[in-house]
Design a protein around this motif. Structure first.
Motif, PDB file in Angstrom:
ATOM      1  N   VAL A  24       0.762  -1.091   0.107  1.00 50.08           N
ATOM      2  CA  VAL A  24      -0.107  -0.005  -0.021  1.00 50.08           C
ATOM      3  C   VAL A  24       0.844   1.217  -0.062  1.00 50.08           C
ATOM      4  O   VAL A  24       0.385   2.296  -0.734  1.00 50.08           O
ATOM      5  N   THR A  25       1.874   1.283   0.736  1.00 49.72           N
ATOM      6  CA  THR A  25       2.674   2.483   0.862  1.00 49.72           C
ATOM      7  C   THR A  25       3.653   2.679  -0.167  1.00 49.72           C
ATOM      8  O   THR A  25       4.167   3.850  -0.548  1.00 49.72           O
ATOM      9  N   ALA A  26       4.026   1.628  -0.757  1.00 51.36           N
ATOM     10  CA  ALA A  26       5.419   1.693  -2.036  1.00 51.36           C
ATOM     11  C   ALA A  26       4.797   1.563  -3.250  1.00 51.36           C
ATOM     12  O   ALA A  26       5.548   2.117  -4.078  1.00 51.36           O
ATOM     13  N   PHE A  27       3.924   0.600  -3.304  1.00 58.34           N
ATOM     14  CA  PHE A  27       3.972   0.269  -4.767  1.00 58.34           C
ATOM     15  C   PHE A  27       3.305   1.437  -5.646  1.00 58.34           C
ATOM     16  O   PHE A  27       4.121   1.544  -6.715  1.00 58.34           O
ATOM     17  N   ASP A  28       2.405   1.995  -5.399  1.00 53.09           N
ATOM     18  CA  ASP A  28       1.953   3.221  -6.355  1.00 53.09           C
ATOM     19  C   ASP A  28       2.834   4.320  -6.456  1.00 53.09           C
ATOM     20  O   ASP A  28       2.890   4.754  -7.582  1.00 53.09           O
ATOM     21  N   HIS A  29       3.531   4.530  -5.420  1.00 53.38           N
ATOM     22  CA  HIS A  29       4.697   5.620  -5.614  1.00 53.38           C
ATOM     23  C   HIS A  29       5.822   5.060  -6.338  1.00 53.38           C
ATOM     24  O   HIS A  29       5.927   5.816  -7.427  1.00 53.38           O
ATOM     25  N   MET A  30       6.156   4.062  -6.413  1.00 54.06           N
ATOM     26  CA  MET A  30       7.319   3.612  -7.290  1.00 54.06           C
ATOM     27  C   MET A  30       6.466   3.339  -8.790  1.00 54.06           C
ATOM     28  O   MET A  30       7.263   3.687  -9.818  1.00 54.06           O
ATOM     29  N   TYR A  31       5.511   2.910  -8.685  1.00 54.50           N
ATOM     30  CA  TYR A  31       4.669   2.777 -10.088  1.00 54.50           C
ATOM     31  C   TYR A  31       4.562   4.028 -10.917  1.00 54.50           C
ATOM     32  O   TYR A  31       4.759   4.091 -12.108  1.00 54.50           O
ATOM     33  N   ASN A  32       4.217   4.874 -10.381  1.00 55.14           N
ATOM     34  CA  ASN A  32       3.880   6.171 -11.049  1.00 55.14           C
ATOM     35  C   ASN A  32       4.954   7.349 -10.846  1.00 55.14           C
ATOM     36  O   ASN A  32       4.926   7.922 -11.925  1.00 55.14           O
ATOM     37  N   ASN A  33       5.746   7.082  -9.957  1.00 54.68           N
ATOM     38  CA  ASN A  33       6.859   8.221  -9.719  1.00 54.68           C
ATOM     39  C   ASN A  33       8.141   8.014  -9.710  1.00 54.68           C
ATOM     40  O   ASN A  33       9.147   8.801 -10.014  1.00 54.68           O
ATOM     41  N   ASP A  34       8.843   6.551  -9.525  1.00 47.95           N
ATOM     42  CA  ASP A  34       9.813   6.193  -9.357  1.00 47.95           C
ATOM     43  C   ASP A  34      10.213   5.052 -10.064  1.00 47.95           C
ATOM     44  O   ASP A  34      10.317   3.731  -9.599  1.00 47.95           O
ATOM     45  N   PHE A  35      10.271   4.850 -11.547  1.00 48.65           N
ATOM     46  CA  PHE A  35      10.314   3.877 -12.512  1.00 48.65           C
ATOM     47  C   PHE A  35      11.654   2.933 -12.110  1.00 48.65           C
ATOM     48  O   PHE A  35      11.800   1.965 -12.283  1.00 48.65           O
ATOM     49  N   GLU A  36      12.907   3.872 -11.882  1.00 45.06           N
ATOM     50  CA  GLU A  36      14.173   3.219 -11.612  1.00 45.06           C
ATOM     51  C   GLU A  36      13.980   1.997 -10.374  1.00 45.06           C
ATOM     52  O   GLU A  36      14.517   1.161 -10.435  1.00 45.06           O
ATOM     53  N   GLN A  37      13.281   2.807  -9.138  1.00 45.10           N
ATOM     54  CA  GLN A  37      13.233   1.821  -8.051  1.00 45.10           C
ATOM     55  C   GLN A  37      12.283   0.698  -8.440  1.00 45.10           C
ATOM     56  O   GLN A  37      12.557  -0.337  -7.845  1.00 45.10           O
ATOM     57  N   PHE A  38      11.353   1.021  -8.965  1.00 44.98           N
ATOM     58  CA  PHE A  38      10.348  -0.055  -9.321  1.00 44.98           C
ATOM     59  C   PHE A  38      11.160  -1.264 -10.034  1.00 44.98           C
ATOM     60  O   PHE A  38      10.914  -2.268  -9.909  1.00 44.98           O
ATOM     61  N   VAL A  57      11.720  -5.074  -9.024  1.00 44.05           N
ATOM     62  CA  VAL A  57      10.876  -6.551  -9.627  1.00 44.05           C
ATOM     63  C   VAL A  57      11.524  -6.917 -11.204  1.00 44.05           C
ATOM     64  O   VAL A  57      10.762  -7.809 -11.704  1.00 44.05           O
ATOM     65  N   ARG A  58      12.552  -6.027 -11.576  1.00 49.06           N
ATOM     66  CA  ARG A  58      13.277  -6.411 -12.547  1.00 49.06           C
ATOM     67  C   ARG A  58      12.667  -6.182 -14.154  1.00 49.06           C
ATOM     68  O   ARG A  58      12.827  -6.729 -15.145  1.00 49.06           O
ATOM     69  N   MET A  59      11.422  -5.332 -14.089  1.00 52.08           N
ATOM     70  CA  MET A  59      10.873  -4.991 -15.094  1.00 52.08           C
ATOM     71  C   MET A  59      10.128  -3.733 -14.988  1.00 52.08           C
ATOM     72  O   MET A  59       9.945  -3.266 -13.631  1.00 52.08           O
ATOM     73  N   HIS A  70      11.064  -8.495 -24.170  1.00 52.08           N
ATOM     74  CA  HIS A  70      10.339  -7.241 -23.955  1.00 52.08           C
ATOM     75  C   HIS A  70      10.955  -6.282 -23.460  1.00 52.08           C
ATOM     76  O   HIS A  70      10.550  -4.962 -23.847  1.00 52.08           O
ATOM     77  N   ASP A  71      12.554  -6.235 -23.217  1.00 46.73           N
ATOM     78  CA  ASP A  71      13.115  -5.328 -22.800  1.00 46.73           C
ATOM     79  C   ASP A  71      14.672  -5.444 -23.032  1.00 46.73           C
ATOM     80  O   ASP A  71      15.117  -6.257 -22.187  1.00 46.73           O
ATOM     81  N   GLU A  72      15.025  -4.796 -23.835  1.00 49.48           N
ATOM     82  CA  GLU A  72      16.409  -4.889 -24.190  1.00 49.48           C
ATOM     83  C   GLU A  72      17.645  -4.577 -23.167  1.00 49.48           C
ATOM     84  O   GLU A  72      18.587  -4.897 -22.994  1.00 49.48           O
ATOM     85  N   SER A  73      16.853  -3.579 -22.113  1.00 51.95           N
ATOM     86  CA  SER A  73      17.826  -2.952 -21.112  1.00 51.95           C
ATOM     87  C   SER A  73      18.037  -4.306 -19.908  1.00 51.95           C
ATOM     88  O   SER A  73      18.599  -3.999 -19.204  1.00 51.95           O
ATOM     89  N   TYR A  74      17.400  -5.153 -19.922  1.00 54.89           N
ATOM     90  CA  TYR A  74      17.351  -6.173 -19.027  1.00 54.89           C
ATOM     91  C   TYR A  74      18.834  -7.069 -19.421  1.00 54.89           C
ATOM     92  O   TYR A  74      19.331  -7.481 -18.197  1.00 54.89           O
ATOM     93  N   CYS A  75      19.265  -7.073 -20.422  1.00 52.90           N
ATOM     94  CA  CYS A  75      20.458  -7.875 -20.659  1.00 52.90           C
ATOM     95  C   CYS A  75      21.130  -6.891 -21.866  1.00 52.90           C
ATOM     96  O   CYS A  75      21.227  -7.588 -22.998  1.00 52.90           O
ATOM     97  N   PRO A  76      21.587  -5.748 -21.581  1.00 50.60           N
ATOM     98  CA  PRO A  76      22.348  -4.997 -22.551  1.00 50.60           C
ATOM     99  C   PRO A  76      23.646  -5.865 -22.832  1.00 50.60           C
ATOM    100  O   PRO A  76      24.206  -6.537 -22.366  1.00 50.60           O
ATOM    101  N   ARG A  77      24.187  -5.410 -24.063  1.00 53.01           N
ATOM    102  CA  ARG A  77      25.659  -5.832 -24.672  1.00 53.01           C
ATOM    103  C   ARG A  77      26.735  -6.024 -23.546  1.00 53.01           C
ATOM    104  O   ARG A  77      27.411  -7.017 -23.653  1.00 53.01           O
TER     105      ARG A  77
END
Length: 403
Positions: free
Chosen positions: A47-61, A65-67, A342-349
């Motif tokens: 409740v306290t962390a998910f929405d904040h990371m999901y909407n405002n802190d993509f990097e920490q999200f 969770v690796r995505m 789905h995400d190239e940054s998961y395993c960059p060169r």
């Protein structure tokens, strides 16, 4: 009037019933919901962390969770139906179940720690992780981990020849041990060495670090030699049931050659499974062959390295029963494929090993984690004459066709 036998039976039944009720009273729950967890909907971590990371802190999200949120939404859409629970009491949402499980897999946090942060009972957290891991595999595996057909193997072979200069190679194979906490009353069944217990992960990947097959769950000591006997993939490989393409001419030559997998010295030599020449101070052509094969085997080494680096639950002993630990491992493998596609940054060169002017440059994953523990020798050296002949043909081709 009861005779002695009837009286004895009645006494035994009475004693058993008394023991049953005594144990039931002893283990009766003191709380339906522990008072500490009653405010979960107000100050729990979700409740306290998910929405904040999901909407405002993509990097920490993404770190947790690796995505990114977009891929998380895609994963939730695919699994929400099976993760949704219905009961007369308020149930934990599918989104919370998925977030908790991904956090566990990505960070390797203990169940007790997640219990305190999410304000749920430890048994509830453990149950959510186990159920969600099975759902992830069941939903994603048919699309992201299905065994290739004939045309699929041919596409992988083209990639291996283009990227790694290995003609007709359809995959690299390796075996690792995943540590688990010793199960109760298991004796030496899962005991490996140095006081550790493990289950075995056998994995196959293509040229682009995507897993194409995986077997999980063999016991550690049965492990190394027993893997070759109990692995469903290996059985199909030995019995020629993988729909591999028929032998064809290697491009630019008149050499007809079968399609094959590559493994290290732990594997047996087969017509469709090639390993390096043994020994040291080898002739130049055999040394060149071993180097080229080692270069191609970097794919599976790096795929498993990236897997462990991104899903860090694999780096410490898993506190679950072996069958549940196997579900957790399979979930990390299929998530690896899902996120990478789905995400190239998961395993960059730069995250994987590479070569520059003949020099090996270590990938960044090696700075984050040590490789998973390898298996020892998997089988005897009773290879057929045709297997030795096939390896010699490939050796001659590679020594005459440099990179």
């Amino acid at each position: 009037m009861m005779d002695n036998d009837d009286l004895i039976i009645l006494v035994m039944i009475t004693g058993m019933m008394c023991e049953y009720y005594r144990r039931r009273c002893r283990y009766k729950k003191r709380f339906w919901v522990r008072p500490l967890y009653k405010n979960r909907d107000v100050d729990g971590f979700f409740v306290t962390a998910f929405d904040h990371m999901y909407n405002n802190d993509f990097e920490q999200f993404k770190v947790n969770v690796r995505m990114n949120p977009k891929i998380f939404d895609l994963l939730l859409n695919l699994t929400e139906e099976k993760l949704t629970k219905s009961s007369c009491r308020p149930s934990i949402s599918a989104k919370c179940r998925l977030f908790l499980t991904l956090l566990y897999l990505a960070k390797g946090e203990s169940v007790r720690y997640l219990s305190l942060t999410f304000k749920m009972g430890a048994s509830t957290v453990r149950s959510i992780i186990q159920e969600t891991s099975r759902v992830l595999w069941d939903v994603l595996a048919p699309f992201y981990m299905s065994l290739p057909n004939k045309s699929g193997w041919e596409r992988i072979a083209v990639d291996f020849e283009t990227i790694w200069n290995l003609p007709h190679c359809v995959g690299a194979i390796d075996v690792k041990h995943i540590s688990i906490v010793r199960p109760a009353n298991s004796g030496s069944q899962y005991y490996k060495n140095k006081g550790t217990c493990s289950i075995v992960l056998l994995a196959v990947c293509g040229a682009n670090y995507i897993f194409t097959a995986v077997d999980v769950g063999a016991c550690g000591p049965q492990g190394d030699h027993g893997i070759m006997c109990h692995s469903e993939f290996v059985k199909r490989l030995v019995q020629n049931q993988l729909e591999l393409p028929e032998a064809t001419i290697i491009t630019g030559t008149n050499i007809e050659f079968p399609y094959y997998f590559i493994g290290d010295s732990a594997f047996p030599l087969r017509n469709n499974l090639i390993k390096p020449y043994p020994g040291i101070l080898l002739p130049k052509d055999k040394e060149t062959f071993n180097k080229r094969l080692s270069r191609g085997r970097k794919t599976i080494e790096n795929a498993l390295g990236v897997l462990a680096s991104r899903w860090r639950v694999l780096l410490s002993p898993i506190h679950m029963k072996p069958e549940n630990a196997a579900s957790v491992v399979k979930a990390t493998v299929v998530l690896h494929n899902f996120v990478k596609m789905h995400d190239e940054s998961y395993c960059p060169r730069e995250y994987v090993d590479s070569e520059e002017n003949g020099e090996l440059k270590s990938g960044l994953w090696r700075k984050n984690t040590a490789p998973l523990r390898k298996a020892s020798k998997l089988s005897g050296n009773n290879a057929s004459r045709s297997a030795f002949h096939i390896r010699d043909i490939l050796k001659n081709y590679l020594s005459q066709n440099g990179i």
